[in-house]
Design an enzyme around this catalytic site. Structure first.
Site, PDB file in Angstrom:
ATOM      1  N   ASP A   1      -1.537   4.392  -6.222  1.00  0.00           N
ATOM      2  CA  ASP A   1      -0.095   4.296  -5.930  1.00  0.00           C
ATOM      3  C   ASP A   1       0.682   5.476  -6.482  1.00  0.00           C
ATOM      4  O   ASP A   1       1.776   5.780  -6.019  1.00  0.00           O
ATOM      5  CB  ASP A   1       0.480   3.008  -6.524  1.00  0.00           C
ATOM      6  CG  ASP A   1       0.091   1.844  -5.643  1.00  0.00           C
ATOM      7  OD1 ASP A   1      -1.068   1.405  -5.751  1.00  0.00           O
ATOM      8  OD2 ASP A   1       0.927   1.424  -4.832  1.00  0.00           O
TER       9      ASP A   1
ATOM     10  N   ARG B   1      10.279  -1.080  -4.917  1.00  0.00           N
ATOM     11  CA  ARG B   1       9.105  -1.291  -5.786  1.00  0.00           C
ATOM     12  C   ARG B   1       8.947  -0.039  -6.657  1.00  0.00           C
ATOM     13  O   ARG B   1       9.147   1.068  -6.160  1.00  0.00           O
ATOM     14  CB  ARG B   1       7.821  -1.528  -4.968  1.00  0.00           C
ATOM     15  CG  ARG B   1       7.676  -2.942  -4.436  1.00  0.00           C
ATOM     16  CD  ARG B   1       6.298  -3.154  -3.797  1.00  0.00           C
ATOM     17  NE  ARG B   1       5.288  -3.553  -4.762  1.00  0.00           N
ATOM     18  CZ  ARG B   1       3.992  -3.711  -4.446  1.00  0.00           C
ATOM     19  NH1 ARG B   1       3.586  -3.489  -3.204  1.00  0.00           N
ATOM     20  NH2 ARG B   1       3.107  -4.076  -5.355  1.00  0.00           N
TER      21      ARG B   1
ATOM     22  N   ASN C   1      -3.279   2.432 -10.088  1.00  0.00           N
ATOM     23  CA  ASN C   1      -3.735   1.675  -8.912  1.00  0.00           C
ATOM     24  C   ASN C   1      -3.732   0.193  -9.278  1.00  0.00           C
ATOM     25  O   ASN C   1      -3.432  -0.187 -10.420  1.00  0.00           O
ATOM     26  CB  ASN C   1      -5.129   2.146  -8.473  1.00  0.00           C
ATOM     27  CG  ASN C   1      -5.509   1.591  -7.107  1.00  0.00           C
ATOM     28  OD1 ASN C   1      -4.706   1.630  -6.179  1.00  0.00           O
ATOM     29  ND2 ASN C   1      -6.700   1.055  -6.971  1.00  0.00           N
ATOM     30  N   LYS C   2      -4.069  -0.625  -8.304  1.00  0.00           N
ATOM     31  CA  LYS C   2      -4.021  -2.086  -8.480  1.00  0.00           C
ATOM     32  C   LYS C   2      -4.690  -2.511  -9.787  1.00  0.00           C
ATOM     33  O   LYS C   2      -5.736  -1.983 -10.161  1.00  0.00           O
ATOM     34  CB  LYS C   2      -4.710  -2.727  -7.261  1.00  0.00           C
ATOM     35  CG  LYS C   2      -4.743  -4.225  -7.225  1.00  0.00           C
ATOM     36  CD  LYS C   2      -3.395  -4.880  -7.414  1.00  0.00           C
ATOM     37  CE  LYS C   2      -2.362  -4.431  -6.413  1.00  0.00           C
ATOM     38  NZ  LYS C   2      -0.976  -4.832  -6.820  1.00  0.00           N
TER      39      LYS C   2
ATOM     40  N   GLY D   1       0.859  -1.183   0.000  1.00  0.00           N
ATOM     41  CA  GLY D   1       0.000   0.000   0.000  1.00  0.00           C
ATOM     42  C   GLY D   1       0.894   1.232   0.000  1.00  0.00           C
ATOM     43  O   GLY D   1       1.869   1.299   0.759  1.00  0.00           O
ATOM     44  N   ALA D   2       0.571   2.186  -0.878  1.00  0.00           N
ATOM     45  CA  ALA D   2       1.501   3.293  -1.150  1.00  0.00           C
ATOM     46  C   ALA D   2       1.950   4.077   0.095  1.00  0.00           C
ATOM     47  O   ALA D   2       3.164   4.215   0.331  1.00  0.00           O
ATOM     48  CB  ALA D   2       0.894   4.219  -2.196  1.00  0.00           C
TER      49      ALA D   2
END
Ligand code: MRU
Length: 369
Positions: free
Chosen positions: A248, A94, A258-259, A54-55
């Site tokens: 993110d 990441r 995002n995801k 999670g960002a």
């Protein structure tokens, strides 16, 4: 946030000031385990392997990583060149969440200002704690601003259940407190609004089914887990009043990474005239990138995360193969939703439309002269 009557955050500094404690998110909801991070390598591994994720939480964990770098410095006093190298390593853990580089750069610039090298360790600790507190406060404010949107829907429905849909986990586990996408949901619930949340399972790692469902359940919020592909059907049948997701990295022009799967939800929401909001703290804006689809780096992860599924089997957490053993797979972790599909942003400074002009109206200090 309260879990079984106890206040807990996903990350904190141990009382000995030598280790960082994190909830191991890979094991939830079946096992609640707290892991120790003692070195920069521990922090990098925890971010890569998604012990933490999670960002905003990735950013805060990396900030504590800089503290651990200073604490474990091979030289006394700490040398700037060594710190800069460790920060480069941390930032490469990441690629997509911009909070990672943001938090590391924030803390590094504070440390480089400290003239007396023997005070750098203390300065790093204070700065990491400051970033963590600021992110918690940002999420609280996102909750307050997002609440008014849900309240409006509830009033227009004359108090009938407001149905929200969310993707992945942008809850307190991904932040420090409240979450981003979930902060307005908690605020609505606390204010007595009748809400129900559709939780996308979020393949391949099931952050929705495992983490968002766990969080909402612990808080007593009505929710239902759905397959990732169910959202469009629900939207066509008036079963979703609003979509809220996290992000993110969001460009200053309003494109949202995002995801993986978020883009398809935004398309379905647009087609069905359903408001699609993205909740984010200012640390998730990328003030340099203009074109999100072209320029945001999209992480690709180990294909085994697609080929295998983790679950509980007679009390033990196991991974099982769900594909033909020799079929190749690919694992794109994020996608980008263009600004035109987004109704608005919920930030710590208020709600705005997804355009460069509107974003910069809320954050005028980011305007390039
Ligand atoms: O791969 P993950 O679990 O780190 O991805 C997380 C998300 O996509 C979240 O929606 C995003 O980081 C926002 S968290 C407030």
């Amino acid at each position: 946030m309260k879990v079984d009557g106890q206040n807990i955050r996903p990350i904190w500094l141990d009382s000995d000031l030598k280790k960082v404690k994190v909830i191991d998110q890979r094991l939830l909801p079946h096992e609640f385990l707290v892991a120790d991070l003692k070195t920069v390598d521990d922090v990098i591994r925890a971010i890569k392997e998604m012990v933490v994720r999670g960002a905003p939480l990735i950013g805060v964990t990396a900030a504590y990583g800089v503290y651990l770098a200073a604490l474990n410095s091979p030289t006394d006093p700490v040398e700037d060149a060594y710190l800069i190298e460790e920060c480069i390593r941390l930032k490469s853990a990441r690629p997509t969440a911009v909070n990672l580089a943001w938090a590391v750069d924030e803390i590094l610039s504070e440390m480089l200002k400290v003239g007396d090298a023997s005070e750098k360790v203390d300065a790093a600790r204070k700065e990491a704690e400051k970033i963590a507190e600021a992110e918690a406060e940002n999420c609280r404010r996102i909750g307050a601003h997002g609440f008014s949107l849900i309240d409006k829907i509830s009033r227009s429905k004359k108090g009938k259940t407001v149905n929200l849909l969310t993707h992945c986990n942008a809850g307190w586990l991904a932040c420090i407190e409240y979450g981003t996408a979930t902060a307005p949901i908690y605020a609505a619930f606390d204010n007595g609004i009748d809400i129900h949340v559709w939780v996308d399972e979020t393949r391949p790692l099931n952050q929705g089914a495992r983490l968002t469902a766990w969080e909402l359940g612990k808080y007593g919020i009505k929710h239902t887990i759905i397959t990732d592909n169910a959202g469009g059907h629900l939207m066509q049948h008036d079963m979703v009043d609003m979509v809220i997701v996290g992000t993110d990295r969001t460009t200053f022009t309003g494109d949202v990474a995002n995801k993986i799967g978020t883009y398809l939800k935004a398309l379905a929401a647009k087609d069905n005239n359903i408001p699609f909001y993205v909740a984010l703290p200012s640390s998730t804006f990328d003030w340099k990138l203009r074109d999100g689809v072209r320029d945001i780096p999209i992480e690709t992860r180990n294909p085994d995360e697609v080929r295998y599924v983790q679950g509980l089997d007679r009390g033990d957490i196991r991974h099982v193969l769900i594909t033909p053993a020799d079929s190749p797979a690919q694992n794109f972790a994020f996608d980008v939703t263009p600004s035109r599909l987004i109704t608005g942003f919920i930030t710590e400074r208020g709600v705005c439309r997804a355009s460069e002009k509107e974003i910069l109206r809320l954050f005028p200090e980011k305007k390039k002269s």
